[in-house]
Design an enzyme around this catalytic site. Sequence first.
Site, PDB file in Angstrom:
ATOM      1  N   SER A 120       3.475  10.088   9.782  1.00  0.00           N
ATOM      2  CA  SER A 120       3.427   9.720   8.365  1.00  0.00           C
ATOM      3  C   SER A 120       4.704  10.105   7.634  1.00  0.00           C
ATOM      4  CB  SER A 120       2.232  10.417   7.699  1.00  0.00           C
ATOM      5  OG  SER A 120       2.294  11.817   7.882  1.00  0.00           O
ATOM      6  N   HIS A 141       2.434   3.288  11.169  1.00  0.00           N
ATOM      7  CA  HIS A 141       1.709   4.288  10.378  1.00  0.00           C
ATOM      8  C   HIS A 141       0.446   3.679   9.759  1.00  0.00           C
ATOM      9  CE1 HIS A 141       1.440   6.966   6.576  1.00  0.00           C
ATOM     10  NE2 HIS A 141       0.691   7.442   7.544  1.00  0.00           N
ATOM     11  N   GLU A 153       2.033   0.712   7.666  1.00  0.00           N
ATOM     12  CA  GLU A 153       3.484   0.734   7.447  1.00  0.00           C
ATOM     13  C   GLU A 153       4.177   0.588   8.798  1.00  0.00           C
ATOM     14  OE1 GLU A 153       4.745   3.532   3.753  1.00  0.00           O
ATOM     15  OE2 GLU A 153       3.923   4.596   5.462  1.00  0.00           O
ATOM     16  N   ASN A 191       3.750   7.852   1.513  1.00  0.00           N
ATOM     17  CA  ASN A 191       3.795   9.301   1.311  1.00  0.00           C
ATOM     18  C   ASN A 191       4.971   9.756   0.464  1.00  0.00           C
ATOM     19  OD1 ASN A 191       1.402  10.176   2.520  1.00  0.00           O
ATOM     20  ND2 ASN A 191       2.276   9.943   4.546  1.00  0.00           N
TER      21      ASN A 191
END
Length: 292
Positions: A120, A141, A153, A191
């Site tokens: 991540s 991800h 992602e 994130n």
Amino acid sequence: MTNINKVGVIGAGQMGTGIAHVCALAGLDVVLNDVSEDRIKAGLATINGNMSRQVRRNRITEEQRQGALARIVPAKSYDGFTDCDLVIEAATEKEDVKRKIFVQLCPHLKPDAMVGSNTSSISITRLAAATDRPERFIGIHFMNPVPLMELVELIRGIATDDGTYESTKAFCQRLGKMVAVSEDFPAFIVNRVLMPMINEAIYTLYEGVGTVEAIDVAMRLGANHPMGPLQLADFIGLDICLSVMQVLHEGLADSKYRPCPLLVKYVEAGWLGRKTQRGFYDYRGEKPVPTR
């Protein structure tokens, strides 16, 4: 492009089981590995339980559940990955652990097999350098919980070739996921935006601006978030939140990404959220109770 029909998953925790779950339901053969047989068995039991819940909610049929479970086989070692088209690593969010996995994994793979990491936050280019096939390596991800969340992602490292990108994009679409492509910068897109918000919520608690309950209610009702940031941190895992903030802080060298000392304290105490029954909330009773 390479057609992906058989997928290896390393890690039978929350993310790995979710990835295996959606792959098997999409008709792919899946090989599931972890550090011990007990963890693999626990992962398979989790998948079975989650699919049974989907049957009860009429999201899949009993026949689909049985067919998907039959497509997932356990592997005690990386020898089980020899005929996989793609292997996805979903181990703990620690770079040294991931790099060690890739070094041990690659000799067992066929030459054209692709390798993906569910990291991540960690550099895909650096992780790819630990393999014998950086051009066949990519960040994939998934969001948590994988069966429910629509986004994946995709992150290309500096060496990732077009064929690997196109193949993994088609793979994600086969799973029914939407793809967002991120450049290989610390924490990628989701994130990079989400974790500083959670970290700021923890600072808001640390500085006494609001209580756990007040902060979560304020963001749920004031910003229309489905879950308050401290509740979400507990769901993600406070150790994961801290790891991502450390990657951001070290990778971008900006003080605004400094992990809140209260987050560090909770992780040091082993209060990691739902998975340990205590975080910003205590989950050991009938209802979650704020711990501050």
